[in-house]
Design a protein around this motif. Structure first.
Motif, short mmCIF file in Angstrom:
data_model
loop_
_atom_site.label_atom_id
_atom_site.label_comp_id
_atom_site.label_asym_id
_atom_site.label_seq_id
_atom_site.Cartn_x
_atom_site.Cartn_y
_atom_site.Cartn_z
N SER A 478 39.19 33.08 35.05
CA SER A 478 38.04 33.48 35.87
C SER A 478 37.66 32.36 36.81
N ASP A 480 35.51 30.02 38.95
CA ASP A 480 34.16 29.56 38.63
C ASP A 480 33.38 29.39 39.93
N THR A 484 30.46 28.95 35.60
CA THR A 484 30.94 29.77 34.47
C THR A 484 31.92 29.01 33.58
N SER A 487 29.42 28.04 31.04
CA SER A 487 28.82 29.10 30.21
C SER A 487 29.86 29.70 29.28
N ILE A 488 31.14 29.65 29.66
CA ILE A 488 32.21 30.14 28.79
C ILE A 488 32.52 29.10 27.70
N THR A 519 35.97 37.68 39.14
CA THR A 519 34.62 37.16 38.90
C THR A 519 33.71 38.00 39.77
N SER A 522 29.06 40.82 37.61
CA SER A 522 28.30 40.02 36.64
C SER A 522 29.01 39.94 35.30
N THR A 524 31.60 37.67 34.15
CA THR A 524 32.36 36.52 33.68
C THR A 524 31.78 35.92 32.40
N THR A 525 30.49 35.63 32.39
CA THR A 525 29.90 35.06 31.17
C THR A 525 29.94 36.08 30.04
N TYR A 638 21.65 27.83 34.95
CA TYR A 638 22.51 28.62 35.83
C TYR A 638 22.07 30.07 35.88
N GLY A 704 25.26 40.30 31.99
CA GLY A 704 25.54 39.57 33.22
C GLY A 704 24.27 39.42 34.04
#
Ligand code: FES
Ligand code: FES
Lengths: 750, 161
Positions: A478, A480, A484, A487-488, A519, A522, A524-525, A638, A704
């Motif tokens: 993904s 960034d 992210t 956050s991942i 990505t 919303s 990705t996280t 974030y 997301g």
């Protein structure tokens, strides 16, 4: 998993931070390969024309020019429908937008491209390409394009009417309808009915980094592309389709990306650079100018919306009706579907009819822009709801609370909501210090609005390998765009019981990780975070086996708590056990590959105070509060950043931003001077309130947060302006710039 | 085609020479010739601030400066902002306040903010917003950028005291 998190909810420094504050991070345009050529794209000066002839001889003859490409250089394959993650699209439309074939459909449409030893020569060469056009009348708005006798963009485009192919050629790609209950009866039960029409102008996502692509068609036939994209796998698959290659022949390396907001999902330059590289035998880089970005990439649709809503005397909404006509630009696919899904999503209404029209016009082919379609729709609905509240003499938040969607509420487009935070967002708005504060002074007004975005899942892949020093390397696909990686990584750290810093996340190319969607949405996280969670669980399972081996027990008997493995009084920290992997069977690599459902939609709300200067029509944002349901905020800074960024894009959309098109279809403000996005000086601090109604489909409850925040700002500002102007006149067209405000002031005076 | 011009300049304190065509911008020379790609191009016409560098002590948009104008000048770019391994307080503050999302605007903001704080150690919020209005950021809404500058200013004042 307990909710006493050690990592989640904290604010570590992002892993790519040092690279990004020192200028070391490499973005797409920063790549410089040995022997690299520079490309330049010839773009149409007309909004609608037949290409009669292209003569590239003079360009080819210029010293320093190594290759010239037109649509004639694409492989010839029969047209087919492809789904590259953004819905079903004919391949001919994707190819046609990359390089025009037969016709140009908007000013800025790519027609040919040159590769030369430097950009200046490539630009000169492009000017030597002779194109003979037969100019056709241009249609620039949905109403024009839908009118009887309108100039037709595609003579093969047949209107799909309520799911049926009609065989009728028109600029309307599709008319669809969602219905629920009986609207006629619903309106008959209403005591107050409000109906209005609303228009929004075409606007751009406005990412600061222009599109770019560098390609090398290698001697073994493999194509390697470096670019700034929201989805490296989508770029890979699109290049493969356009150039008729197996996906295994294409490798995409996603460089750091300077903003996207949906606009860096489509592919523009990549296949062109690849063809130029094939012809020249050298790597080729193409970077768009800012003017090219405005004229040749995908903005968001202009839209024309009618909303009618009725309420009974108790303030219950009894019926809602909407007609949405969206300008797709040159090819079908305006984001009218998502607009229809979101237009009444905040409300529990039994009787609903929604009509959507996807209309092609001679403007750039539109792309997603943060909750695509939803802000256009909310601009209408949320003003109508505001007007109803006024007519009933009700507080606008109370009216919304009375009708708010909840778990179990069905939307007209089908789905029933699972657990959602619409009520909680409204309650947080109502309880906020901002909403309860006094707003004194003349020419001032306060407005509120809510908005919804459904969010998506899509596939994601992650691998995690354990290092002997107790840290782990996390590999993901993904790109960034806003933190992210961190956050991942934090989600993996939480599972493993180590710190965020002990996870080293890397975004890799399409050869090096499993398929991963864009990505966007919303997701990705939520989704890549879930893949990281799965990969970390896989690591834990294997680490427990190793501990069990050493302690001569079974893996089930080993516990992991706060980063410590234990069994009957014996203990290893994560790092101690990591050191022993070599002697207990070799490396540990965990993997996670998911395609999750239940992305869990997010609601957002805005409270805004404005002041209008009645002499000039200038609107000042005095105070702005953004409220959003994040499910669970992994990295609150974030999350706040997403809310603030979406809010400010909404403010720009509300007050300034617009493609000014002249009658020939030329954008007359295609620079960042004239397409005026908000600066630091135009804004106050953006206050944020994060609401957390956990998403039951995610192990940590994540929803997301990238998009819903841009939905409520435009109507909230419109509602505030209505009050600042003393009531009586509503601004129903975006942008609500000074001329529009002055017209409203004068219409009241008369 | 005119020949290339030999330019002698100083970049981040180091004597540097390069060849450029008269039509090349300083931005192009920094990025393409000298491989100093930390300076970014967002618009090419002076309206986004992502190409901001410091030239003889003043911030300029390097897309509006010609490469040949660097002759005899002192140019500071983002690559020279940290002192060895030590980030500048503004760089550290941007990280701590999450004042970047995509980061493409960050080099320009950092150099512009450093210029402000070197001349005005205690600027008001309004003054920070005014000074940074030449730099566009589309991701953050500026809130965290302004806070990061305020906090860095405070730390720099305390370090001096
Ligand atoms: S690139 Fe120089 S100001 Fe935008
Ligand atoms: S962080 Fe993306 S433009 Fe500023």
């Amino acid at each position: 998993m307990s909710t006493n998190y050690r990592v989640i909810g904290t604010r570590p420094i992002r892993h790519d931070g040092a690279d990004k504050v020192t200028g070391r991070a490499l973005y797409g345009a920063d790549i410089n390969l040995a022997g690299m050529l520079h490309g330049y794209v010839l773009r149409s000066p007309h909004a609608h024309a037949i290409i009669k002839r292209i003569d590239t001889a003079k360009a080819r003859a210029l010293d320093g020019v190594k290759a010239v490409v037109t649509a004639a250089d694409f492989p010839v394959t029969p047209d087919r429908i492809v789904d590259l993650g953004e819905g079903e699209t004919p391949l001919s439309c994707i190819r046609g937008n990359v390089l025009a074939s037969g016709k140009v459909l908007y000013r800025g449409h790519a027609v040919a491209a040159v590769a030369a030893i430097n950009t200046h020569i490539a630009e000169e060469a492009v000017k030597l390409i002779e194109v003979e056009y037969e100019v056709l009348p241009a249609v620039l708005t949905a109403p024009e394009a839908m009118a009887e006798g309108a100039s037709i963009l595609h003579d093969t485009l047949k209107t799909k009417e309520l799911g049926e192919q009609t065989g009728r050629v028109s600029n309307v790609a599709e008319h669809f309808r969602h219905t629920m209950g009986d609207v006629a009866k619903g309106f008959a039960d209403a005591t107050v009915i409000v109906e209005r029409t609303f228009d929004t102008a075409t606007v751009h996502q406005g990412y600061i980094e222009p599109h770019n692509a560098t390609a090398l068609w290698n001697n073994d036939g493999r194509v390697h592309v470096w670019c700034s994209t929201q989805g490296s796998f989508v770029v890979r698959d699109t290049i493969a389709c356009v150039l008729d290659l197996p996906v295994s022949q294409v490798k995409v390396t996603p460089m750091e990306i300077g903003g996207g907001f949906g606009g860096k999902i489509p592919v523009y330059l990549e296949p062109v650079a690849a063809l130029l590289s094939k012809m020249s035998g050298r790597p080729v880089k193409i970077v768009m100018s800012r003017k090219d970005v405005f004229e040749g990439s995908g903005p968001t649709p202009g839209s024309h919306t009618r909303v009618k809503m009725g309420v009974n005397a108790e303030g219950k909404i009894t019926a809602a009706e909407a007609t949405l006509a969206f300008e797709a630009g040159a090819y079908p696919g305006a984001m009218v579907g998502p607009a229809a899904m979101t237009v009444f999503a905040a409300y529990d209404v039994a009787n609903v009819t929604i009509d959507g029209y996807d209309v092609v016009v001679n403007k750039p082919s539109t792309a997603a822009y943060r909750a695509p379609g939803a802000p256009n729709a909310a601009f209408a609905t949320e003003q109508v709801v505001d007007e109803i509240a006024e007519k009933l003499g009700m507080d606008p938040i109370d009216l919304r609370l009375k009708n708010a969607a909840k778990e179990g509420t069905r939307r007209a487009d089908g789905p029933k909501f699972r657990k959602i935070g619409c009520v909680e967002v409204l309650q947080a708005m109502k309880a906020s210090e901002h909403y309860r504060s006094e707003l004194g002074g003349p020419n001032r007004g306060r407005g509120v609005a809510v908005g919804f975005w459904f969010n998506v899942g899509l596939p994601s892949s992650v691998t995690i390998s354990v290092n002997a020093d107790g840290t782990v390397n996390l590999v993901e696909g993904s790109t960034d765009i806003g933190g992210t990686r961190t956050s991942i990584a934090m989600q993996a750290a939480e599972v493993l019981g180590i710190t965020a810093e002990q996870v080293r996340p890397t975004v890799v190319d399409t050869d090096s990780v499993g398929f991963t969607g864009v990505t966007g949405g919303s997701r990705t996280t939520f989704a890549t975070g879930m893949a990281a969670y799965e990969a970390a669980q896989d690591v834990v399972r294997q680490m427990k086996e190793r501990a069990a081996k050493i302690w001569e027990t079974t893996a089930d008997a080993v516990a992991l708590d706060a980063g410590v493995f234990s069994h009957e009084g014996k203990q290893f920290t994560f790092a101690e056990l990591a050191e022993k992997l070599g002697s207990t069977g070799g490396p540990v690599v965990g993997r996670g590959a998911v395609n999750p459902r239940g992305a869990g939609g997010s609601f957002a709300g805005v409270v805004v105070d404005v002041e209008v200067d009645p002499e000039t029509g200038k609107t000042t944002i005095l105070r702005f509060t953004s409220v959003q349901d994040a499910g669970k905020a992994i990295h609150p800074s974030y999350v706040e950043g997403q809310m603030q960024g979406g809010s400010v894009q909404g403010i720009g959309w509300a007050l300034n931003e617009e493609y000014y098109m002249n009658t020939e279809g030329t954008m007359t403000n295609s620079s960042l001077l004239d397409y005026r996005m908000p600066t630091a000086l135009d804004l106050p601090m953006i206050e944020t309130i994060i609401v957390e109604v956990p998403n039951p489909s995610h192990p940590f409850g994540v929803r997301g947060v990238g998009e819903a925040n841009i939905v409520p700002p435009t109507p909230a500002i419109a509602n505030a302006l209505y009050r600042a102007l003393g009531g009586g006149v509503r601004l129903t067209r975006l942008p609500m710039n000074p001329p529009a405000v002055m017209r409203a002031v004068w219409s009241k005076a008369n | 085609m005119p020949g290339k011009i030999h330019v002698n300049t100083t970049i981040n304190g180091e004597a540097t020479e390069f060849l450029c065509e008269p039509r090349q911008t300083l931005l192009e020379c920094l990025r393409d010739t000298l491989n100093l790609t930390g300076t970014k191009e967002g618009c090419g016409d002076g309206n986004c601030g992502s190409c901001t560098v410091v030239m003889d002590g003043r911030i300029v948009t390097s897309c509006l400066v010609l490469g040949v104008e660097a002759a005899g000048a002192r140019i500071d770019t983002i690559e020279g902002m940290a002192r060895g391994n030590q980030l500048h307080p503004l760089q550290q503050s941007f990280l701590e306040h999450a004042a970047l999302q995509c980061g493409i605007c960050t080099p320009g903001f950092l150099l512009a903010a450093r210029e402000l704080l070197e001349n005005e150690p205690d600027p008001s919020e309004e003054r920070i917003r005014w000074f940074l209005a030449n730099n566009l950021c589309r991701c953050t809404g500026y809130d965290k950028i302004v806070r990061a500058v305020q906090d860095a200013a405070k730390q720099m004042r305390e370090a001096k005291a």
